[in-house]
Design an enzyme around this catalytic site. Structure first.
Site, PDB file in Angstrom:
ATOM      1  N   SER A   1       0.824  -1.199   0.000  1.00  0.00           N
ATOM      2  CA  SER A   1       0.000   0.000   0.000  1.00  0.00           C
ATOM      3  C   SER A   1       0.863   1.256   0.000  1.00  0.00           C
ATOM      4  O   SER A   1       1.979   1.272   0.514  1.00  0.00           O
ATOM      5  CB  SER A   1      -0.907   0.025   1.235  1.00  0.00           C
TER       6      SER A   1
HETATM    7  N1  SAH Z   1      -0.977  -3.771   3.774  1.00  0.00           N
HETATM    8  C1  SAH Z   1      -0.443  -4.587   2.732  1.00  0.00           C
HETATM    9  C2  SAH Z   1      -1.347  -4.484   1.526  1.00  0.00           C
HETATM   10  C3  SAH Z   1      -1.289  -5.641   0.653  1.00  0.00           C
HETATM   11  S1  SAH Z   1      -2.450  -5.625  -0.679  1.00  0.00           S
HETATM   12  C4  SAH Z   1       0.965  -4.147   2.413  1.00  0.00           C
HETATM   13  O1  SAH Z   1       1.332  -3.036   2.771  1.00  0.00           O
HETATM   14  O2  SAH Z   1       1.703  -4.911   1.779  1.00  0.00           O
HETATM   15  C5  SAH Z   1      -3.768  -6.532   0.009  1.00  0.00           C
HETATM   16  C6  SAH Z   1      -3.494  -7.935   0.426  1.00  0.00           C
HETATM   17  O3  SAH Z   1      -4.754  -8.506   0.782  1.00  0.00           O
HETATM   18  C7  SAH Z   1      -2.908  -8.848  -0.653  1.00  0.00           C
HETATM   19  O4  SAH Z   1      -1.717  -9.412  -0.191  1.00  0.00           O
HETATM   20  C8  SAH Z   1      -4.004  -9.909  -0.866  1.00  0.00           C
HETATM   21  O5  SAH Z   1      -3.502 -11.189  -1.143  1.00  0.00           O
HETATM   22  C9  SAH Z   1      -4.723  -9.875   0.466  1.00  0.00           C
HETATM   23  N2  SAH Z   1      -6.085 -10.398   0.444  1.00  0.00           N
HETATM   24  C10 SAH Z   1      -7.029 -10.252  -0.521  1.00  0.00           C
HETATM   25  N3  SAH Z   1      -8.166 -10.883  -0.164  1.00  0.00           N
HETATM   26  C11 SAH Z   1      -7.937 -11.457   1.045  1.00  0.00           C
HETATM   27  C12 SAH Z   1      -8.726 -12.258   1.941  1.00  0.00           C
HETATM   28  N4  SAH Z   1      -9.974 -12.620   1.654  1.00  0.00           N
HETATM   29  N5  SAH Z   1      -8.163 -12.649   3.097  1.00  0.00           N
HETATM   30  C13 SAH Z   1      -6.889 -12.302   3.427  1.00  0.00           C
HETATM   31  N6  SAH Z   1      -6.096 -11.565   2.633  1.00  0.00           N
HETATM   32  C14 SAH Z   1      -6.616 -11.140   1.450  1.00  0.00           C
END
Ligand code: SAH
Length: 223
Positions: free
Chosen positions: A70
């Site tokens: 993010s």
């Molecule tokens: N805060 C994180 C953002 C990652 S993007 C960072 O700074 O890296 C969002 C993440 O949510 C992705 O890794 C994706 O795989 C995860 N995600 C999507 N749907 C999900 C679900 N149902 N349960 C858990 N994780 C999920």
């Protein structure tokens, strides 16, 4: 002396990070503890080495598996939205990704539980946080639509991916007075929401338009 890989040099140095913090302040991030965390967490360790020089730009970057780390502004804003009403003790994060948001949040709350559906991302996040000496986080490979019932109720829940509607399980696992901060909506049209559980019902605030990857059901295991 601090490990220079962690403290950073050149484009990953303290000075570069300070410029990012200044930008976030100009954009309206106020909570000192949040700004301090952005200053101290080495974001360059959460992206591929080839992208490390861009780690302190205020932008999302790829972390593999079609996912992104993010944007720092969004991490700061969501963290602030969760914490500006007072301290949070038992917090759930959905969407660990590379673990950057997890690291920022970890020292600002008492206990942090984090769920990721893509197992290799979770494994990497886990080892990075261990390397940084962060110990109050429990990790789960699972589907965040279901929350993490055994540690509920949470006085804070932060979701880093967008579903079309707020998952019922997350509302149910929120304590009275607890806050849920999450994006909701289809691609390109998401609204960042803060939902507070009251004795009777839920109060909803709109915090602005954002762009997240979708929250997807089911899990992906390491092959
Ligand atoms: N805060 C994180 C953002 C990652 S993007 C960072 O700074 O890296 C969002 C993440 O949510 C992705 O890794 C994706 O795989 C995860 N995600 C999507 N749907 C999900 C679900 N149902 N349960 C858990 N994780 C999920």
């Amino acid at each position: 002396m601090m490990d220079s890989r962690i403290s950073g040099i050149g484009m990953t140095s303290a000075r570069t990070r300070e410029r990012l913090v200044q930008r976030l302040m100009e954009q309206g991030v106020k909570l000192p503890a949040v700004l301090e965390r952005i200053r101290n967490v080495p974001r360059h360790l959460f992206v591929d080495e080839a992208l490390a020089s861009r780690a302190y730009e205020d932008t999302a970057l790829p972390i593999g598996f079609g996912q992104t780390i993010s944007q720092p502004y969004i991490v700061a804003r969501m963290t602030e939205a969760l914490l500006d009403g007072g301290p949070r003790e038992n917090v759930l994060e959905v969407g660990t990704g590379c673990g950057y948001q997890t690291a920022v949040l970890s020292s600002l709350v008492t206990k942090l539980y984090t769920i990721e559906r893509i197992e290799p991302l979770l494994a990497r996040a886990k080892s990075r946080l261990k390397e940084l000496g962060i110990k109050n986080v429990k990790f789960r490979h699972g589907d965040g639509f279901e929350g993490w019932k055994s540690h509920a109720p949470y006085d804070g829940i932060l979701v880093a991916a967008a579903p079309m509607t707020v998952p019922d399980a997350l509302l149910k696992q929120l304590a009275v007075g607890g806050r849920l901060v999450m994006p909701v909506g289809g691609e390109g049209k998401q609204e960042l929401l803060r939902i507070t559980r009251r004795e009777q019902g839920y109060e909803k605030e709109k915090l602005g338009v954002v762009s997240f990857v979708p929250l997807q059901a089911g899990v992906i295991a390491a092959s």
